[in-house]
Motif scaffolding. Sequence first.
Motif, PDB file in Angstrom:
ATOM      1  N   UNK A 117       0.608  -1.250   0.102  1.00 15.05           N
ATOM      2  CA  UNK A 117       0.014   0.042  -0.101  1.00 15.05           C
ATOM      3  C   UNK A 117       0.906   1.281   0.077  1.00 15.05           C
ATOM      4  N   UNK A 118       1.976   1.389   0.565  1.00 12.78           N
ATOM      5  CA  UNK A 118       2.702   2.431   0.673  1.00 12.78           C
ATOM      6  C   UNK A 118       3.958   2.287  -0.336  1.00 12.78           C
ATOM      7  N   UNK A 119       3.948   1.662  -1.322  1.00 10.19           N
ATOM      8  CA  UNK A 119       5.022   1.683  -2.243  1.00 10.19           C
ATOM      9  C   UNK A 119       6.376   1.452  -1.932  1.00 10.19           C
ATOM     10  N   UNK A 120       6.710   0.529  -1.098  1.00  5.84           N
ATOM     11  CA  UNK A 120       7.921   0.557  -0.559  1.00  5.84           C
ATOM     12  C   UNK A 120       8.977  -0.403  -1.533  1.00  5.84           C
ATOM     13  N   UNK A 121      10.201   0.268  -1.790  1.00  5.63           N
ATOM     14  CA  UNK A 121      10.894  -0.073  -2.783  1.00  5.63           C
ATOM     15  C   UNK A 121      11.320  -1.576  -2.601  1.00  5.63           C
ATOM     16  N   UNK A 122      11.748  -2.185  -1.454  1.00  2.00           N
ATOM     17  CA  UNK A 122      11.964  -3.421  -1.365  1.00  2.00           C
ATOM     18  C   UNK A 122      11.861  -3.831   0.021  1.00  2.00           C
ATOM     19  N   UNK A 123      11.490  -5.082  -0.014  1.00  2.00           N
ATOM     20  CA  UNK A 123      11.251  -5.897   1.477  1.00  2.00           C
ATOM     21  C   UNK A 123      12.009  -7.019   1.652  1.00  2.00           C
ATOM     22  N   UNK A 124      12.944  -7.111   2.438  1.00  2.00           N
ATOM     23  CA  UNK A 124      13.734  -8.226   2.604  1.00  2.00           C
ATOM     24  C   UNK A 124      13.043  -8.888   4.016  1.00  2.00           C
ATOM     25  N   UNK A 125      12.519 -10.199   3.682  1.00  2.00           N
ATOM     26  CA  UNK A 125      11.750 -11.090   4.461  1.00  2.00           C
ATOM     27  C   UNK A 125      12.722 -12.110   5.023  1.00  2.00           C
ATOM     28  N   UNK A 225      25.891  -8.507   6.447  1.00  2.00           N
ATOM     29  CA  UNK A 225      26.343  -8.259   5.263  1.00  2.00           C
ATOM     30  C   UNK A 225      25.488  -8.849   4.237  1.00  2.00           C
ATOM     31  N   UNK A 226      25.059 -10.037   4.564  1.00  2.00           N
ATOM     32  CA  UNK A 226      23.727 -10.872   3.355  1.00  2.00           C
ATOM     33  C   UNK A 226      22.439  -9.919   3.410  1.00  2.00           C
ATOM     34  N   UNK A 227      22.345  -9.420   4.575  1.00  2.00           N
ATOM     35  CA  UNK A 227      21.185  -8.507   4.462  1.00  2.00           C
ATOM     36  C   UNK A 227      21.183  -7.406   3.734  1.00  2.00           C
ATOM     37  N   UNK A 228      22.287  -6.755   3.868  1.00  2.00           N
ATOM     38  CA  UNK A 228      22.812  -5.463   3.259  1.00  2.00           C
ATOM     39  C   UNK A 228      22.613  -5.462   1.529  1.00  2.00           C
ATOM     40  N   UNK A 229      23.483  -6.724   1.325  1.00  2.00           N
ATOM     41  CA  UNK A 229      23.475  -7.144  -0.222  1.00  2.00           C
ATOM     42  C   UNK A 229      22.080  -7.343  -0.679  1.00  2.00           C
ATOM     43  N   UNK A 230      21.136  -7.819   0.017  1.00  2.00           N
ATOM     44  CA  UNK A 230      19.844  -8.225  -0.215  1.00  2.00           C
ATOM     45  C   UNK A 230      19.433  -7.091  -0.687  1.00  2.00           C
ATOM     46  N   UNK A 231      19.450  -6.157   0.260  1.00  2.00           N
ATOM     47  CA  UNK A 231      18.704  -4.818  -0.040  1.00  2.00           C
ATOM     48  C   UNK A 231      18.971  -4.135  -1.181  1.00  2.00           C
ATOM     49  N   UNK A 293      26.327 -17.125  -3.083  1.00  2.00           N
ATOM     50  CA  UNK A 293      27.490 -16.615  -3.422  1.00  2.00           C
ATOM     51  C   UNK A 293      27.159 -16.034  -5.033  1.00  2.00           C
ATOM     52  N   UNK A 294      26.378 -16.895  -5.805  1.00  2.00           N
ATOM     53  CA  UNK A 294      26.119 -16.413  -7.080  1.00  2.00           C
ATOM     54  C   UNK A 294      25.286 -15.057  -7.139  1.00  2.00           C
ATOM     55  N   UNK A 295      24.309 -15.004  -6.311  1.00  2.00           N
ATOM     56  CA  UNK A 295      23.341 -13.574  -6.552  1.00  2.00           C
ATOM     57  C   UNK A 295      23.722 -12.618  -5.704  1.00  2.00           C
ATOM     58  N   UNK A 296      24.424 -12.876  -4.512  1.00  2.00           N
ATOM     59  CA  UNK A 296      24.715 -11.795  -3.804  1.00  2.00           C
ATOM     60  C   UNK A 296      26.279 -11.313  -3.767  1.00  2.00           C
ATOM     61  N   UNK A 297      26.861 -12.322  -4.317  1.00  2.00           N
ATOM     62  CA  UNK A 297      28.532 -11.997  -4.016  1.00  2.00           C
ATOM     63  C   UNK A 297      28.883 -12.327  -2.602  1.00  2.00           C
ATOM     64  N   UNK A 298      28.095 -13.164  -2.027  1.00  2.00           N
ATOM     65  CA  UNK A 298      28.325 -13.200  -0.456  1.00  2.00           C
ATOM     66  C   UNK A 298      29.029 -14.698  -0.048  1.00  2.00           C
ATOM     67  N   UNK A 299      29.910 -14.421   0.821  1.00  2.00           N
ATOM     68  CA  UNK A 299      30.767 -15.763   1.466  1.00  2.00           C
ATOM     69  C   UNK A 299      30.752 -15.450   2.961  1.00  2.00           C
ATOM     70  N   UNK A 300      31.026 -16.455   3.583  1.00  2.00           N
ATOM     71  CA  UNK A 300      31.175 -16.028   4.988  1.00  2.00           C
ATOM     72  C   UNK A 300      32.521 -15.632   5.125  1.00  2.00           C
ATOM     73  N   UNK A 301      32.895 -14.738   6.154  1.00  2.00           N
ATOM     74  CA  UNK A 301      34.136 -14.147   6.422  1.00  2.00           C
ATOM     75  C   UNK A 301      34.804 -14.626   7.727  1.00  2.00           C
ATOM     76  N   UNK A 302      34.210 -14.961   8.477  1.00  5.53           N
ATOM     77  CA  UNK A 302      34.481 -15.260   9.902  1.00  5.53           C
ATOM     78  C   UNK A 302      34.452 -16.686  10.087  1.00  5.53           C
ATOM     79  N   UNK A 303      35.676 -17.160  10.710  1.00  7.57           N
ATOM     80  CA  UNK A 303      35.700 -19.061  10.798  1.00  7.57           C
ATOM     81  C   UNK A 303      34.894 -19.144  12.396  1.00  7.57           C
ATOM     82  N   UNK A 304      34.459 -20.301  12.393  1.00  7.37           N
ATOM     83  CA  UNK A 304      33.766 -20.883  13.586  1.00  7.37           C
ATOM     84  C   UNK A 304      34.708 -20.651  14.593  1.00  7.37           C
ATOM     85  N   UNK A 305      36.220 -20.785  14.559  1.00 11.31           N
ATOM     86  CA  UNK A 305      36.924 -20.618  15.761  1.00 11.31           C
ATOM     87  C   UNK A 305      36.749 -19.006  16.153  1.00 11.31           C
TER      88      UNK A 305
END
Length: 329
Positions: A117-125, A225-231, A293-305
């Motif tokens: 209704x408000x014409x929002x440009x993008x929604x990340x669900x 970072x993934x959320x920011x890329x999705x926006x 990786x393909x759509x967002x150019x995203x990959x994890x940068x922080x190891x579990x350790x």
Amino acid sequence: MDVGSSTIFLTGGGGFIGSHLTEYFVEQNATVKALVKYTSRSDRGMLDLLPPETMQSVEVISGDLKDGDAIRRATRDVDAIVHLGSIISVPYSYLSPRETIETNILGTLNVLQAARENGVGRVVHTSTSEVYGTARSVPIDESHPLQGQSPYSASKIGADKIAESFFCSFDLPVVTIRPFNTYGPRQSARAVIPTIVTQALTGKEVRLGALGSTRDFTYVGDLVRAFALALAAPGVVGETINVGSNFEIAILDLAERILSLCGSDAAIVTEPVRRRPEKSEVARLWCDNTRARDLLGWAPQTSLEDGLKATIAWIAGNIEMYRPGVYVR
């Protein structure tokens, strides 16, 4: 979409992930409106842990996702919505399935309808890996069947499908991010890593549920970072995108690694009250993050350790916020 020049409405702003996203958006010079659940104490959740200079740039809105009129008013003149707000606990959904379903499904409907209704440009669900249930094949990609093994996962499947329907029916610009297990500073003991850490730091036993189940963990900074890329990314509207590390670890192995990092000799024991009903237990989650990786150019940068070390250090410095050993649903 340039995040830095945008006005972003964030539901679930007071939560663990929401507080990190709020902090990130302010750092990017975005205008942030953060929705938190109303209480008579004016609680702002984890937002109260952010620096005062950060919060000066945030408009905190108290309300309820189930109030469609309030969501519609709050989303006027915003460029984007990040929809994180939900009831996120599987154990709590056993106790309160109606509240879980009403909040997660009706709340999502209200957000999507307001955006339309408000014409929002993008929604990340925001979805969850729990919608996949126990893996039928690994690693799990976005075509894996959805399985409602708990009221929580069923409610998120419903919310995801409503988001999909608004894209298909009304061309609403929706992107669905499907995080696997996220962890990091400011997470509550509802989640398994803080549960292990707080007990390892303070006691002689670490009490857990199923020890053989596997999970795929992502550090919260990587998820932000993934959320920011999705926006901002072109060509992702209408897509559902897994976000995870592409690495699984059994809960027992995770607990042993955390004990070692904490310098603890606590015993690991199974407590029946912490176990899910047998058919509801999700035995295996392992993310295929190819699409991210393909759509967002995203990959994890922080190891579990490294992520565990940062999380342990934060919890150790804020241990008074926790009730070690108490089962938090």
